[in-house]
Design an enzyme around this catalytic site. Structure first.
Site, PDB file in Angstrom:
ATOM      1  N   THR A 125      42.806  37.075  46.815  1.00  0.00           N
ATOM      2  CA  THR A 125      43.592  36.926  45.594  1.00  0.00           C
ATOM      3  C   THR A 125      45.054  37.264  45.825  1.00  0.00           C
ATOM      4  OG1 THR A 125      43.918  37.923  43.401  1.00  0.00           O
ATOM      5  CG2 THR A 125      42.831  39.276  45.029  1.00  0.00           C
ATOM      6  N   TYR A 147      41.613  46.688  41.516  1.00  0.00           N
ATOM      7  CA  TYR A 147      41.033  45.398  41.890  1.00  0.00           C
ATOM      8  C   TYR A 147      41.701  44.860  43.148  1.00  0.00           C
ATOM      9  CZ  TYR A 147      40.521  40.317  41.903  1.00  0.00           C
ATOM     10  OH  TYR A 147      40.301  39.019  42.284  1.00  0.00           O
TER      11      TYR A 147
END
Length: 309
Positions: A125, A147
């Site tokens: 990501t 995250y």
């Protein structure tokens, strides 16, 4: 025939990837456990069941963290789409993110490593870059949320397996993927659903934060290109090419839907990125990646889908 294992096959991107791979004649095993922690497990299960009957597709319901993974077989390619996403929740339950994004990855690597494995593609990501995510793949990584920390740790784990044991490991870093099937917690889904339902929209921050969004079909094409062309040991950004602020995207949604949106602004949430701007020259030159979808067309397609829900 190339056998591809897709983890997270009930997810927004994973399910679409399985469909396209099947259409192109790949043998595919899709695995998921329908995590309920961010959005409805029933939504994921329905999506998973829609893949049943596709030629060459085998579906396995299993939790990568704890279940016996012997049904995953000996694939030629692994695409690890499985993850616990979401910035805000990662502040509340880091263990959940480490278990799903790091420990589960280790179990998949150990289960699928064999002489038949030619590609292990880890889906990562833009969040690994930090609050400002721009530049090429060798830019500094400085995650701004737990995250992002968990996803960077997953990258490092895979490269450790590569350096020690020869795992053919590579990484794709996705940038703000959207389109039909979009997760309901994501911004464009929320905005378009609010337009459909004539309800208020909440923006965290002043709306000036910018994204180079990636339409789901472009993302899937780039991922399949990586299956066929990625060099082990490499990292590739997959992103769209147009940069828009959230306020500009809201104006676009007003034009597409014909709805006068009611928008309220709240304080910025911890971990939210100020800008994502994916540099994709490497993916273009080495993978043949070429995004086709404009944000205008992509939002219109997502609007058509959301009105069917």
């Amino acid at each position: 025939m190339t056998h591809v294992l897709v983890t997270g096959a009930a997810g927004f991107i994973g399910a679409r990837l399985v469909q396209v791979l099947a259409d192109r004649g790949y043998s595919v095993t899709g695995v998921d456990c329908f995590l309920p922690d961010l959005y409805s497990a029933e939504m994921k299960k329905t999506r998973f069941e829609s893949l049943e009957g596709l030629q060459g597709v085998t579906l396995v319901e299993a939790d990568l963290r704890t279940d016996d993974l012997s049904d995953l077989g000996s694939p030629n390619v692994v695409v690890n789409e499985a993850a616990m996403p979401g910035l805000t929740k990662s502040w509340e339950d880091l263990q959940l993110y480490m278990d799903n994004n790091v420990m589960a990855l280790d179990r998949v690597i150990r289960q699928t490593s064999s002489d038949q494995l030619t590609q292990f593609i880890q889906i990562s990501t833009s969040s690994v870059y930090g609050r400002i995510a721009e530049g090429a793949e060798d830019s500094t990584t400085n995650p701004f949320s737990p995250y992002g920390v968990s996803k960077l740790a997953a990258e490092k784990l895979g490269f450790a397996h590569r350096d020690n044991f020869g795992l053919p490991f590579s990484v794709l870093r996705y940038f703000s993927v959207y389109g039909p099937g979009h997760r309901p917690d994501m911004a464009y889904h929320r905005f378009l659903a609010a337009a459909r339902d004539n309800t208020p929209i909440t923006i965290y921050g002043d709306g000036s934060q910018r994204r180079t969004n990636t339409y789901v079909d472009d993302c899937v094409e780039g991922t399949i290109n990586a299956i066929e062309r990625a060099a082990p040991g490499e990292i590739y950004n997959l992103s769209g090419t147009e940069s828009y602020s959230l306020n500009e995207a809201l104006d676009m949604i007003r034009d597409i839907t014909g709805v006068a949106l009611a928008v309220r602004y709240e304080p910025v949430r911890a971990g939210d990125q100020k800008e994502t701007k994916g540099a994709i020259a490497k993916a273009q030159s080495e993978l043949g990646y070429q995004p086709q979808w404009s944000l205008q067309d992509g939002l219109a397609a997502e609007w058509d889908w959301i009105r069917t829900l």
